[in-house]
Design an enzyme around this catalytic site. Structure first.
Site, mmCIF file in Angstrom:
data_model
loop_
_atom_site.group_PDB
_atom_site.id
_atom_site.type_symbol
_atom_site.label_atom_id
_atom_site.label_comp_id
_atom_site.label_asym_id
_atom_site.label_seq_id
_atom_site.Cartn_x
_atom_site.Cartn_y
_atom_site.Cartn_z
ATOM 1 N N GLN A 1 44.363 -31.631 -28.965
ATOM 2 C CA GLN A 1 44.647 -33.070 -29.070
ATOM 3 C C GLN A 1 43.383 -33.915 -29.234
ATOM 4 O O GLN A 1 43.490 -35.131 -29.380
ATOM 5 C CB GLN A 1 45.413 -33.559 -27.836
ATOM 6 C CG GLN A 1 46.818 -32.999 -27.703
ATOM 7 C CD GLN A 1 47.814 -33.591 -28.697
ATOM 8 O OE1 GLN A 1 47.568 -34.627 -29.320
ATOM 9 N NE2 GLN A 1 48.957 -32.931 -28.835
ATOM 10 N N THR B 1 45.601 -10.158 -42.444
ATOM 11 C CA THR B 1 45.123 -10.751 -43.695
ATOM 12 C C THR B 1 44.965 -12.254 -43.523
ATOM 13 O O THR B 1 45.871 -12.920 -43.016
ATOM 14 C CB THR B 1 46.121 -10.460 -44.837
ATOM 15 O OG1 THR B 1 46.259 -9.045 -44.937
ATOM 16 C CG2 THR B 1 45.643 -11.034 -46.153
ATOM 17 N N CYS C 1 57.515 -29.845 -26.486
ATOM 18 C CA CYS C 1 57.751 -28.468 -26.065
ATOM 19 C C CYS C 1 58.618 -28.400 -24.814
ATOM 20 O O CYS C 1 59.310 -27.433 -24.588
ATOM 21 C CB CYS C 1 56.430 -27.772 -25.791
ATOM 22 S SG CYS C 1 55.204 -28.168 -27.021
HETATM 23 C C1 PLP Z 1 50.161 -28.628 -29.905
HETATM 24 C C2 PLP Z 1 49.344 -28.112 -28.795
HETATM 25 C C3 PLP Z 1 49.186 -26.737 -28.578
HETATM 26 C C4 PLP Z 1 49.886 -25.709 -29.444
HETATM 27 O O1 PLP Z 1 49.312 -25.649 -30.711
HETATM 28 P P1 PLP Z 1 50.008 -24.788 -31.873
HETATM 29 O O2 PLP Z 1 49.007 -24.813 -32.959
HETATM 30 O O3 PLP Z 1 51.271 -25.492 -32.202
HETATM 31 O O4 PLP Z 1 50.230 -23.417 -31.327
HETATM 32 C C5 PLP Z 1 48.392 -26.322 -27.541
HETATM 33 N N1 PLP Z 1 47.785 -27.201 -26.733
HETATM 34 C C6 PLP Z 1 47.897 -28.524 -26.893
HETATM 35 C C7 PLP Z 1 47.181 -29.458 -25.991
HETATM 36 C C8 PLP Z 1 48.687 -29.026 -27.925
HETATM 37 O O5 PLP Z 1 48.817 -30.341 -28.077
#
Ligand code: PLP
Length: 406
Positions: A183, A244, A329
Site C-alpha cells: 500500500q 517461466t 479480503c
Molecule cells: C493487496 C495487499 C496484499 C496482497 O497483494 P496481492 O498482490 O493481491 O497478493 C498484501 N498486503 C497488503 C497490505 C495489501 O494491500
C-alpha cells in the site's frame, strides 16, 4: 462524470492506459512473446532484455539494486516467501517472529501456518490510532527472534508505520526486518539505500499495474539475506522463485513503477487535497469518527465510522458509489475488521466502518458528488436509526442534568 464512482483504490487499481498498451505489446506474434530463459535465440533474448529493463524500473522506485528484486505473483506470494523462506533457513538460529495484529491476512495467515510448524509468533497491539510504537517492538525481541514483519501502510486505515526507527532497532540486533509495502510503494518515497529494511513486498495491482504480478526485495548489501524457496523448478530468479517469467506482466509492472516514480509527489498532493475535502465535508455531519491516525497516514485512504449507522446500511443507500467496509479480503466474511478491533474499536464502531480510497483517476467532481450523497444518506438513515435516537436522547438527558445543577 460517469457512474458508478470508483472509490476503492486500496482494493485494486485500474491498469494505467500506458501500462495496458505496453502489456499487450508483449503477448502475441510480432510482439515480445519469447521465453526470457530461451537464451539461444532473439525471441528469448528480447524478452530477457525487457524483463531486466523492468527490474531496473522497480529497483529505481525503491532506490535498490536490480539484483535485489525477485519477481513473484503478487504481494501475497512475496510475503509467503519472506516469512516462510526466512524462518525455514534460519531455523537453527531461532524460530521466533514478531508481527502485529493489524497486518494483512497475507501475513497473519502465514504466521498461523508457521505456528503449526512450531514457530513462536508475537502479535503486537497497536495504539488506538493504529501506530505500533517502536519501543514495543524492542520490548518483544528475544534471543531467538529471527524476523520482524510489519506493514508500511495499513490497507484499511492508511496508517503509516515508522519503519525507519523500527529498522534501526532490528539492524542493531542483527534481526531481519520484512515490510509489506503493497500500500505504500508508489505513494510514499522508499529509499532502501538508507532504510534498514531487509525484505520488502510489492504488488503491481495496487499501483496501476496488472493483477498477478509483484516482487520481493531481498537485500544483498551490506549483508546478503538468504531464503528457502517456496517453489522448485527451472531455477529462475537465482533459484528463489522457479517458473517461466511472465514477460507481459513484468514489463507492465516496470512501467507502472516508472510512472509512479515520476509523478508521486504531485499525484499524492492532489489526492490528499481531495481526500481532505471529503473528510471535512463528512466531519461536518457530526459524530463521525476517523479510524486511523490524523497525521501519519497515506493520502488516498479515509476510514470513517458514522455513529448510529451500520456500514452495510450506508453502502446500500449509495449503490452508485463503490466503497468498502473494512478490507475487500475480509468483507466477504461478515467479521468486523480485525484491524479496527486490534485498535480497540468496539464492535459497533468496527462494523460501522466505511473505507473510501481515492486514486489517480479520482476527480473533484466525484468527491463533491460523494460528499453530497453520503451526507444525504446519513441524515436519512439517522432519522430511522434506533441507535441514533437513543444516543440523541442520552445527550439531551445530559444537557438537562447539567442545566439542573444549581
Ligand atoms: C493487496 C495487499 C496484499 C496482497 O497483494 P496481492 O498482490 O493481491 O497478493 C498484501 N498486503 C497488503 C497490505 C495489501 O494491500
Amino acid at each position: 462524470m460517469d457512474l458508478p464512482i470508483y472509490l476503492d483504490y486500496a482494493a485494486t487499481t485500474p491498469v494505467d492506459p500506458q501500462v495496458a498498451h505496453l502489456l499487450i505489446q508483449h503477448l502475441s506474434r510480432g510482439g515480445v512473446f519469447g521465453n526470457p530463459s530461451s537464451a539461444t535465440h532473439p525471441f528469448g533474448q528480447a524478452a530477457a532484455r525487457a524483463v531486466e529493463a523492468a527490474r531496473v524500473r522497480v529497483a529505481t522506485l525503491l532506490n535498490a539494486d536490480p539484483h535485489e528484486i525477485i519477481w513473484t505473483s503478487g504481494a501475497t506470494e512475496a510475503n509467503n516467501l519472506a516469512l516462510q523462506g526466512a524462518l525455514r533457513i534460519c531455523a537453527h538460529q531461532g524460530r521466533h517472529l514478531i508481527t502485529s495484529k493489524t497486518e494483512h491476512k497475507a501475513v497473519l495467515d502465514v504466521c498461523r501456518r508457521l505456528e503449526r510448524d512450531g514457530c513462536v509468533i508475537a502479535y503486537l497491539d497497536p495504539d488506538p490510532n493504529g501506530l505500533i510504537p517502536p519501543d514495543r517492538v524492542a520490548a518483544a525481541l528475544r534471543p531467538d527472534t529471527v524476523l520482524v514483519s510489519l506493514m508500511h501502510v495499513n490497507n484499511e486505515t492508511g496508517v503509516v508505520q515508522d519503519i525507519a526507527t523500527i529498522g534501526q532497532i532490528t539492524r542493531q540486533r542483527g534481526i531481519l526486518l520484512h515490510v509489506d509495502a503493497a500500500q505504500s510503494a508508489g505513494k510514499l518515497p522508499l529509499d532502501l539505500q538508507t532504510l534498514p529494511v531487509d525484505l520488502l513486498s510489492l504488488s503491481a495491482h495496487k499501483l496501476y499495474g496488472p493483477k498477478g504480478i509483484g516482487a520481493l526485495y531481498v537485500r544483498q548489501r551490506p549483508h546478503r539475506v538468504r531464503l528457502e524457496p517456496l517453489l522448485y523448478g527451472g531455477g529462475q530468479e537465482r533459484g528463489l522463485r522457479a517458473g517461466t517469467l511472465p514477460t507481459h506482466q513484468i514489463v507492465a509492472m516496470g512501467k507502472a513503477c516508472r510512472i509512479a516514480s515520476e509523478n508521486m509527489a504531485v499525484e499524492q498532493a492532489r489526492i490528499r487535497a481531495l481526500r481532505d475535502r471529503l473528510w471535512y465535508a463528512l466531519a461536518a455531519l457530526g459524530d463521525v469518527l476517523l479510524n486511523g491516525h490524523p497525521d501519519d497516514n497515506v493520502a488516498g485512504i479515509l476510514n470513517l465510522s458514522f455513529t448510529g449507522i451500520a456500514a452495510e446500511a450506508l453502502l446500500t443507500a449509495i449503490p452508485e458509489i463503490a466503497v468498502s467496509t473494512g478490507s475487500a479480503c475480509t468483507s466477504a466474511g461478515n467479521e468486523p475488521s480485525h484491524v479496527l478491533r486490534a485498535m480497540g474499536c468496539d464492535a459497533v464502531r468496527a462494523r460501522g466502518a466505511v473505507r473510501f480510497s481515492l486514486g489517480r483517476f479520482t476527480t473533484a467532481e466525484e468527491i463533491e458528488y460523494t460528499a453530497q450523497r453520503v451526507s444525504a444518506a446519513i441524515h436519512r438513515l439517522r432519522k430511522l436509526s434506533p441507535l441514533w435516537e437513543l444516543r440523541q436522547r442520552g445527550l439531551d438527558q445530559r444537557v438537562v442534568d447539567w442545566a439542573a445543577v444549581p
